[in-house]
Enzyme design. Structure first.
Site, PDB file in Angstrom:
ATOM      1  N   HIS A 196       0.867  -1.178   0.000  1.00  0.00           N
ATOM      2  CA  HIS A 196       0.000   0.000   0.000  1.00  0.00           C
ATOM      3  C   HIS A 196       0.902   1.226   0.000  1.00  0.00           C
ATOM      4  O   HIS A 196       1.733   1.409   0.881  1.00  0.00           O
ATOM      5  CB  HIS A 196      -0.910   0.032   1.224  1.00  0.00           C
ATOM      6  CG  HIS A 196      -1.897   1.163   1.184  1.00  0.00           C
ATOM      7  ND1 HIS A 196      -3.163   1.028   0.656  1.00  0.00           N
ATOM      8  CD2 HIS A 196      -1.797   2.452   1.581  1.00  0.00           C
ATOM      9  CE1 HIS A 196      -3.796   2.182   0.736  1.00  0.00           C
ATOM     10  NE2 HIS A 196      -2.977   3.068   1.296  1.00  0.00           N
ATOM     11  N   CYS A 197       0.733   2.087  -1.000  1.00  0.00           N
ATOM     12  CA  CYS A 197       1.626   3.229  -1.186  1.00  0.00           C
ATOM     13  C   CYS A 197       0.922   4.521  -0.795  1.00  0.00           C
ATOM     14  O   CYS A 197      -0.090   4.895  -1.399  1.00  0.00           O
ATOM     15  CB  CYS A 197       2.083   3.302  -2.645  1.00  0.00           C
ATOM     16  SG  CYS A 197       3.222   4.667  -2.982  1.00  0.00           S
ATOM     17  N   VAL A 198       1.456   5.208   0.208  1.00  0.00           N
ATOM     18  CA  VAL A 198       0.843   6.464   0.650  1.00  0.00           C
ATOM     19  C   VAL A 198       1.047   7.568  -0.376  1.00  0.00           C
ATOM     20  O   VAL A 198       0.286   8.541  -0.412  1.00  0.00           O
ATOM     21  CB  VAL A 198       1.425   6.902   2.011  1.00  0.00           C
ATOM     22  CG1 VAL A 198       1.053   5.914   3.097  1.00  0.00           C
ATOM     23  CG2 VAL A 198       2.944   7.081   1.932  1.00  0.00           C
ATOM     24  N   ASN A 224      -3.211   4.615  -2.626  1.00  0.00           N
ATOM     25  CA  ASN A 224      -3.845   3.435  -3.222  1.00  0.00           C
ATOM     26  C   ASN A 224      -2.949   2.231  -2.994  1.00  0.00           C
ATOM     27  O   ASN A 224      -1.760   2.368  -2.707  1.00  0.00           O
ATOM     28  CB  ASN A 224      -4.047   3.661  -4.719  1.00  0.00           C
ATOM     29  CG  ASN A 224      -5.049   2.685  -5.333  1.00  0.00           C
ATOM     30  OD1 ASN A 224      -5.685   1.893  -4.628  1.00  0.00           O
ATOM     31  ND2 ASN A 224      -5.191   2.741  -6.642  1.00  0.00           N
TER      32      ASN A 224
END
Length: 320
Positions: free
Chosen positions: A164-166, A170
């Site tokens: 999960h990429c801040v 998303n």
């Protein structure tokens, strides 16, 4: 009064996931802030005016501005494709494939990391999710396809989840992993171009070289150089890591899970591994999209089925 044991853990995880969602919005503002500052320094304050100086200055400015805008377009295209594309969820109706003759579940579904035997018949697959040998998500209360993992931030299972990429607010999964990689590529190239184009000004700060511009412009130029250099170096390391993962046909999560297992059943060779992410149509390799032909002929792009190494499959079947 705070709860003890599992209650505290569940509450802390909830607060952590909520914080990540909030952090994502802040990171998006930061991304566009850096882009805006960089655009002002490179285009408006420096190379834009130099475009009309004539001679070598004009030619240099034209080349820099052409590269800058071309890479910026591709960077933003890849970024928004990553942000807006659903990484891939699991339909509630999804069930593991069933062997028509034996009435058993596909014995390879639960063996992604050399796991235990399945030995499940059709009734157990459809009616007994508590069976520990099946890939089942208790949070979503449904079966998980191969290479699928639950994301606590998104609150659902993601197909071929990487992380999960801040920065993109998303998950990065089966359906947007290529777009994320292209975002890294174009971010590295763009920040490198900016760093090199502003290097002469940065050096002039510490020498007797003459620098034109207001104090505010000079400060903005200095900050822009430092930020872009920092991003270029950090993204380069991240990009190298993901290139190695693509060539090995694995994800960040899978690389951690299989670190003690030298045999990876999804490793089909570098060329095939690369095509599973970027597609077979070379015209689409550098843009965040897939050709219609690739979408039709490559079921792997849908995130539910992945070809495996026959030799490892036979070995695992013999152990059942």
């Amino acid at each position: 009064m705070p709860k003890s044991g599992g209650g505290v853990m569940a509450w802390n995880v909830f607060r952590f996931c909520t914080a990540l969602r909030a952090l994502g919005s802040i990171m998006m503002v930061l991304v566009f802030g850096v882009i805006g500052l960089t655009y002002y320094v490179v285009v408006i304050a420096d190379y834009g005016p130099a475009l009309f100086h004539g001679g070598l200055d004009s030619l240099t400015s034209f080349i820099v501005l052409l590269l800058f805008h071309s890479l910026l377009v591709m960077l933003l295209w890849s970024y928004f494709a990553t942000v807006l594309t659903d990484p891939g969820g699991v339909p509630t109706s999804w069930r593991p494939s069933i062997d028509e003759e034996r009435g058993d579940a596909d014995p390879l579904i639960g063996l992604e990391h050399g796991g235990a035997n399945l030995g499940l018949n059709q009734s157990s697959v459809l009616g007994e999710p508590a069976n520990q040998r099946m890939r089942f998500c208790r949070k979503c209360n449904q079966f998980k396809p191969p290479r699928c993992h639950h994301c606590s931030v998104c609150g659902r299972c993601i197909l071929k989840m990487d992380h999960h990429c801040v920065w993109v607010v998303n998950c990065v999964g089966a359906l947007n992993y290529k777009y994320f990689l292209l975002f890294l590529v174009y971010t590295f190239l763009e920040t490198t171009v900016v760093t090199l184009s502003l290097l002469r000004l940065f050096i002039a700060f510490f020498t007797e070289g003459e620098i034109s511009g207001t104090p505010g412009t000079l400060v903005a130029t200095f900050i822009t150089f430092v930020l872009n250099l920092s991003f270029a170096l950090s993204v380069m390391g991240f990009l190298i890591m993901h290139i190695s993962l693509v060539l090995a046909n694995t994800t960040t999560i899978e690389a951690y899970e299989k670190k003690t297992d030298p045999k990876w059943r999804y490793d089909l060779g570098r060329k095939n591994n690369f095509e599973q992410v970027f597609g077979m149509d070379k015209r689409y390799w550098l843009i965040p999209a897939y050709s219609e032909d690739d979408l039709k002929r490559m079921t792997v792009l849908r995130g539910f089925e992945y070809p495996t190494r026959p030799d490892l499959d036979e070995l695992q079947l013999q152990q059942l």
